[in-house]
Design an enzyme around this catalytic site. Sequence first.
Site, mmCIF file in Angstrom:
data_model
loop_
_atom_site.group_PDB
_atom_site.id
_atom_site.type_symbol
_atom_site.label_atom_id
_atom_site.label_comp_id
_atom_site.label_asym_id
_atom_site.label_seq_id
_atom_site.Cartn_x
_atom_site.Cartn_y
_atom_site.Cartn_z
ATOM 1 N N LYS A 290 -50.819 62.645 23.965
ATOM 2 C CA LYS A 290 -50.199 61.345 24.173
ATOM 3 C C LYS A 290 -48.704 61.409 24.444
ATOM 4 O O LYS A 290 -47.985 62.223 23.901
ATOM 5 C CB LYS A 290 -50.410 60.429 22.936
ATOM 6 C CG LYS A 290 -51.834 59.999 22.717
ATOM 7 C CD LYS A 290 -52.438 59.191 23.844
ATOM 8 C CE LYS A 290 -51.904 57.787 23.902
ATOM 9 N NZ LYS A 290 -52.321 57.002 22.738
ATOM 10 N N SER B 131 -48.117 61.247 19.655
ATOM 11 C CA SER B 131 -49.028 60.773 18.618
ATOM 12 C C SER B 131 -49.197 61.881 17.593
ATOM 13 O O SER B 131 -49.259 63.061 17.953
ATOM 14 C CB SER B 131 -50.386 60.433 19.254
ATOM 15 O OG SER B 131 -51.412 60.501 18.282
ATOM 16 N N HIS C 2 -51.867 37.725 39.083
ATOM 17 C CA HIS C 2 -53.030 37.811 38.165
ATOM 18 C C HIS C 2 -53.371 39.262 37.837
ATOM 19 O O HIS C 2 -54.528 39.569 37.542
ATOM 20 C CB HIS C 2 -54.257 37.108 38.764
ATOM 21 C CG HIS C 2 -53.966 35.760 39.339
ATOM 22 N ND1 HIS C 2 -53.978 34.609 38.583
ATOM 23 C CD2 HIS C 2 -53.600 35.389 40.590
ATOM 24 C CE1 HIS C 2 -53.660 33.576 39.356
ATOM 25 N NE2 HIS C 2 -53.415 34.020 40.582
ATOM 26 N N GLU D 3 -42.710 49.044 24.181
ATOM 27 C CA GLU D 3 -43.490 48.240 23.236
ATOM 28 C C GLU D 3 -42.586 47.606 22.177
ATOM 29 O O GLU D 3 -42.765 46.454 21.795
ATOM 30 C CB GLU D 3 -44.569 49.105 22.578
ATOM 31 C CG GLU D 3 -45.631 49.550 23.576
ATOM 32 C CD GLU D 3 -46.487 50.696 23.058
ATOM 33 O OE1 GLU D 3 -46.658 50.820 21.834
ATOM 34 O OE2 GLU D 3 -46.995 51.464 23.895
#
Length: 451
Positions: free
Chosen positions: A280, A274, A153, A287
């Site tokens: 970043k 970024s 979880h 992804e």
Amino acid sequence: MWKGRFAQATADLVQQYGESISYDWRLYKHDIAGSIAHARAQVKAGLLTNDEFQQIETGLREIEKDIDTGNFDFSIELEDIHMNIESELTKRIGAAGGKLHTARSRNDQVATDTRLYCREQIDVISDHLIALQTSLLDKAEEYASAVIPGYTHLQRGQPVTVGHHLLAYVEMIARDLARLTDARKRVNVSPLGSGALAGSTINLDREQIAKELGFDSITTNSMDAISDRDYIMELLFDFALIGTHLSRLSEDLILWCSSEFGFATLSDAHTTGSSLMPQKKNPDVCELTRGKTGRLYGNLVSLLTSAKGLPLTYNRDLQEDKEPLFDSIDTLIIALSVNTEMIADMVINVETCEAAASDPLLLATDLADYLVKNGVPFRSAHELVGKAVAVSVETATPLDQLDLTKISDHYGADAKDVFNLQTALAARTNPGAPSIENVTGQIARWRTEMQ
Ligand code: ARG
């Protein structure tokens, strides 16, 4: 090539709508191999002279070379790879070329080509899977004893090691490989000789053709042979499932690389920045892999849906089998390659991992096991430890700092020893459990199996 009965030319839009050459050109090598085997069987059946066969073989080999080197003009008027090659062959060698299509249809031809293509690509993808598996195994070995929390979880559960966590993916990939090996058996069956749907009145030696093309056997029902695409659907499922595994791995790595976790660092070469936020360093590869898995699922559903309403036998809908197949293969090959590299370069931040794994709550189950060993039934032990956890939370005292003997008589002075992380891990020696000894043993087993 089929215009005999037509008085009118095909409309431009129909040509554009129906052509498959823009993508099925990639079957050319298989189409040529199939044609040569077919022609050889025609010689045996007395339909072609040796000389005609030579002309066909040489002509096809030259066409193959021209396609290899980008010197072949494909035409959408000739619809697909089969007619593009046959028409060019006849242009080059004349009359013998016109005999090649005897006892054959594009229906058994396309089924043959795609089976050969699938067989080849199963081998390519299997190699990529083994490379990724090796990369994961190397990383598992490097960090075999680095402790991290294992989660359920997405809540910290029990201690494991990075090695054990990564080996879980090695297992998944081994099953992916086994599935492909199994699917390959069903792929490697020759449909050539099934004709348009009902074989032919001209008998060619199907076994000989199959053997020449490296097939294990021949199909036994012509209607099934030319209209079945389940070998493609099965592969698309196998590819989708590989995607699921890659996507879960990606999600783990995205979490591990976040500031919140800080367990892993990906190399600069495998992350992106970024355009706005200078700080970043984004795990875009992960992804994209997670995102592209959607395409792999889509391709499977697309073909299942295209085929589900088709009466036997061939219907043009079946031409829609190729783009999803090609797309899944292309998607998977680059995804596997980039993940293999990225994992090889990944660094695990062992201290951060160990700090996270040192949360004494991860050993609450071990404390219940301690009580069980002292004769307390597990359900009661669970409740007693639960109460201790509640006290720990209420008083903001770490579980291992509480005086447990005050909570229950069942705790002895040795209860505190439970909270030694190394001992706790070392005790997990059951087969499949994450003791470092087990993990090392599993790594050795994989090394031997993968040789
Ligand atoms: N390009 C076609 C396909 O991919 C080849 C088979 C065409 N057969 C036919 N009867 N029109 O399915």
